[in-house]
Design a protein around this motif. Structure first.
Motif, short mmCIF file in Angstrom:
data_model
loop_
_atom_site.label_atom_id
_atom_site.label_comp_id
_atom_site.label_asym_id
_atom_site.label_seq_id
_atom_site.Cartn_x
_atom_site.Cartn_y
_atom_site.Cartn_z
N GLY A 1 0.81 -1.22 0.00
CA GLY A 1 0.00 0.00 0.00
C GLY A 1 0.84 1.26 0.00
O GLY A 1 0.56 2.22 -0.73
N ALA A 2 1.89 1.28 0.80
CA ALA A 2 2.78 2.45 0.87
C ALA A 2 3.47 2.67 -0.48
O ALA A 2 3.58 3.80 -0.97
N ARG A 3 3.94 1.58 -1.09
CA ARG A 3 4.60 1.71 -2.39
C ARG A 3 3.64 2.26 -3.44
O ARG A 3 4.01 3.10 -4.27
N ARG A 4 2.41 1.81 -3.38
CA ARG A 4 1.42 2.23 -4.38
C ARG A 4 1.08 3.71 -4.20
O ARG A 4 0.97 4.46 -5.19
N ARG A 5 0.89 4.13 -2.96
CA ARG A 5 0.55 5.53 -2.72
C ARG A 5 1.70 6.46 -3.14
O ARG A 5 1.48 7.55 -3.66
N LEU A 6 2.93 6.02 -2.88
CA LEU A 6 4.08 6.81 -3.28
C LEU A 6 4.21 6.86 -4.81
O LEU A 6 4.52 7.91 -5.39
N LYS A 7 3.94 5.74 -5.45
CA LYS A 7 4.04 5.68 -6.91
C LYS A 7 3.04 6.61 -7.57
O LYS A 7 3.32 7.21 -8.62
N GLU A 8 1.86 6.76 -6.96
CA GLU A 8 0.85 7.66 -7.51
C GLU A 8 1.33 9.11 -7.52
O GLU A 8 0.82 9.93 -8.28
N ARG A 9 2.31 9.40 -6.68
CA ARG A 9 2.90 10.75 -6.63
C ARG A 9 4.23 10.80 -7.38
O ARG A 9 4.98 11.77 -7.23
N GLY A 10 4.53 9.71 -8.11
CA GLY A 10 5.75 9.70 -8.90
C GLY A 10 7.00 9.33 -8.13
O GLY A 10 8.12 9.56 -8.58
N ILE A 11 6.84 8.73 -6.95
CA ILE A 11 7.97 8.34 -6.12
C ILE A 11 8.06 6.82 -6.08
O ILE A 11 7.13 6.15 -5.66
N ILE A 12 9.19 6.27 -6.52
CA ILE A 12 9.37 4.82 -6.56
C ILE A 12 10.24 4.39 -5.38
O ILE A 12 11.39 4.82 -5.23
N MET A 13 9.67 3.54 -4.52
CA MET A 13 10.42 3.02 -3.37
C MET A 13 10.17 1.51 -3.22
O MET A 13 9.77 1.04 -2.17
N THR A 14 10.43 0.77 -4.26
CA THR A 14 10.22 -0.68 -4.20
C THR A 14 11.36 -1.40 -3.48
O THR A 14 11.30 -2.61 -3.29
N ASP A 15 12.40 -0.65 -3.11
CA ASP A 15 13.56 -1.28 -2.47
C ASP A 15 13.41 -1.38 -0.95
O ASP A 15 14.23 -2.02 -0.29
N ILE A 16 12.39 -0.76 -0.38
CA ILE A 16 12.26 -0.74 1.08
C ILE A 16 11.33 -1.85 1.55
O ILE A 16 10.22 -2.01 1.04
N SER A 17 11.78 -2.60 2.53
CA SER A 17 11.00 -3.66 3.16
C SER A 17 11.45 -3.75 4.63
O SER A 17 12.37 -3.03 5.03
N PRO A 18 10.83 -4.61 5.44
CA PRO A 18 11.25 -4.71 6.84
C PRO A 18 12.74 -4.95 7.04
O PRO A 18 13.34 -4.38 7.95
N TYR A 19 13.36 -5.78 6.20
CA TYR A 19 14.79 -6.06 6.38
C TYR A 19 15.68 -4.89 5.99
O TYR A 19 16.86 -4.86 6.34
N THR A 20 15.12 -3.91 5.27
CA THR A 20 15.90 -2.71 4.96
C THR A 20 16.33 -2.02 6.24
O THR A 20 17.43 -1.46 6.32
N ALA A 21 15.47 -2.07 7.25
CA ALA A 21 15.76 -1.40 8.51
C ALA A 21 17.03 -1.95 9.15
O ALA A 21 17.89 -1.19 9.62
#
Length: 386
Positions: free
Chosen positions: A281-301
């Motif tokens: 959901g977060a990725r989709r909402r960001l994408k709608e604003r032209g922001i791509i963040m498909t690299d972030i997941s729980p293990y990114t932390a």
């Protein structure tokens, strides 16, 4: 008295009954065949005699050790998996079956990796074979069923210049705290709280999902993980930024972090699958604003915490203790004792203002029961949830 075979009234199943060196036994053989029951009786009596003389470690099998590890809160992932279609079991437990723990060697472990993951990279073999095996072993050591041992893990060949063109999985690289705050701001509160805790502790997702209120010492800024991925308990310092969150969530008792339905997250280590919908959901909402963040997941932390601590000139030994890579046997005896140097180190992690301004900080428990719907902004949800 020695063990004997007997039958209960109205049943033709054979039972074993008696006492061996002070230990009483009364259990079913599970068979009606006298000859088979006698073989079971002989083995049971021999095992009890051996255990009474040499202890449990002389008889414990890998299957028993793995079951004990899982029962104690360890992850069953890679240990055993039952196929839904045909019910066939796979993983380390079926591979080793009932082989005695004391008889397992480094060659047995390496052979298991070769057979179970013949085409996998050294990193995958380490993660899916050696790490869960060592976790089971360490738990057995804690139970006095095995001797401490240093197991050699697979490593990639040195000096190679071969570049693999494999697809990078989300969560394998660090990000910046500014990007992380932007991503978390688009998540529903319950999942956002999970991600916030991960980015300011460096804990593994599975460790956070099974964390209980009694393991959190807010006053001393310390978290105790009773069963880590390596099978060893460890302590984790609490960033000052997390104090209001843990203070609020701890009051509920039981599992600290819960779903928007108020239920504990399932204790599995499926790379953050418990909050996958929130991540999508977060990725989709960001994408709608032209922001791509498909690299972030729980293990990114976890990768981000480790990297940022190095950038902040935190000593590698302290960094490894925070992340849970430390192998100092003595440190394991003090997992419940807050260590100020580690608390100071975790507090060097930056906190963007956007993260501090998230609306759910006012009342974390209340907002954790609210969801961000598809296509709706946080402002809309804030107004409709009041």
């Amino acid at each position: 008295m020695p063990l004997k075979l007997t039958q209960r009234k109205g049943s033709d199943v054979w039972y074993i009954r008696g006492t061996v060196r002070g230990k009483s036994v009364f259990e079913s053989t599970g068979t009606r065949d006298r000859e088979s029951a006698e073989q079971i009786r002989i083995k049971t009596e021999a095992d009890l005699l051996t255990e009474s003389i040499h202890g449990k470690k002389a008889l414990i099998t890998f299957t028993e050790a793995a079951n004990a590890y899982i029962k104690a809160g360890g992850s069953s992932r890679f240990l055993i998996k039952i196929a839904k279609k045909d019910g066939v079991a796979s993983g380390l437990v079926p591979h080793f079956r009932n082989k005695m723990l004391k008889d397992l060697t480094q060659r047995d472990l390496d052979d298991a990796a070769d057979k179970l993951f013949p085409t996998a990279s050294p990193e995958t073999r380490n993660r899916q074979c050696h790490t869960p095996f060592i976790a089971v072993w360490n738990n057995a050591v804690t139970n006095l069923w095995a001797e401490p041992r240093q197991w050699r893990r697979p490593r990639a060949p040195k000096g190679t210049n071969v570049v693999r063109s494999t697809k990078t999985r989300a969560g394998t690289k660090p990000t910046t705290y500014d990007r992380a705050s932007q991503f978390v701001a688009e998540m529903s509160p319950a999942a956002a709280q999970v991600m916030t805790a991960l980015f300011y502790t460096g804990m593994r997702p599975i460790e956070l999902f099974v964390l209980r209120a009694e393991d959190v010492n807010v006053q001393d800024r310390w978290i105790t993980i009773q069963y880590s991925k390596t099978g060893e308990p460890r302590g984790v310092p609490m960033h000052e930024f997390l104090v209001p969150l843990f203070t609020a969530l701890q009051v509920r008792g039981g599992a600290v972090f819960r779903t928007h339905k108020g239920e504990p997250y399932p204790p599995t280590d499926e790379f953050g699958g418990q909050i996958s919908s929130a991540i999508t959901g977060a990725r989709r909402r960001l994408k709608e604003r032209g922001i791509i963040m498909t690299d972030i997941s729980p293990y990114t932390a976890r990768h981000t915490v480790s990297t940022q601590l190095i950038i902040n000139d935190v000593h590698p030994y302290k960094k490894d203790q925070i992340i849970g890579h430390a192998a100092d046997d003595m440190s394991r005896h003090y997992t419940n004792i807050p260590q100020q140097p580690l608390i100071d180190a975790i507090n060097t992690l930056p906190v963007p203002q956007l993260w501090r301004d998230l609306h759910w900080w006012v009342e974390p428990v209340y907002w954790s029961r609210r969801l961000v719907k598809w296509g709706k902004s946080k402002a809309t949800i804030t107004r409709s949830a009041k």
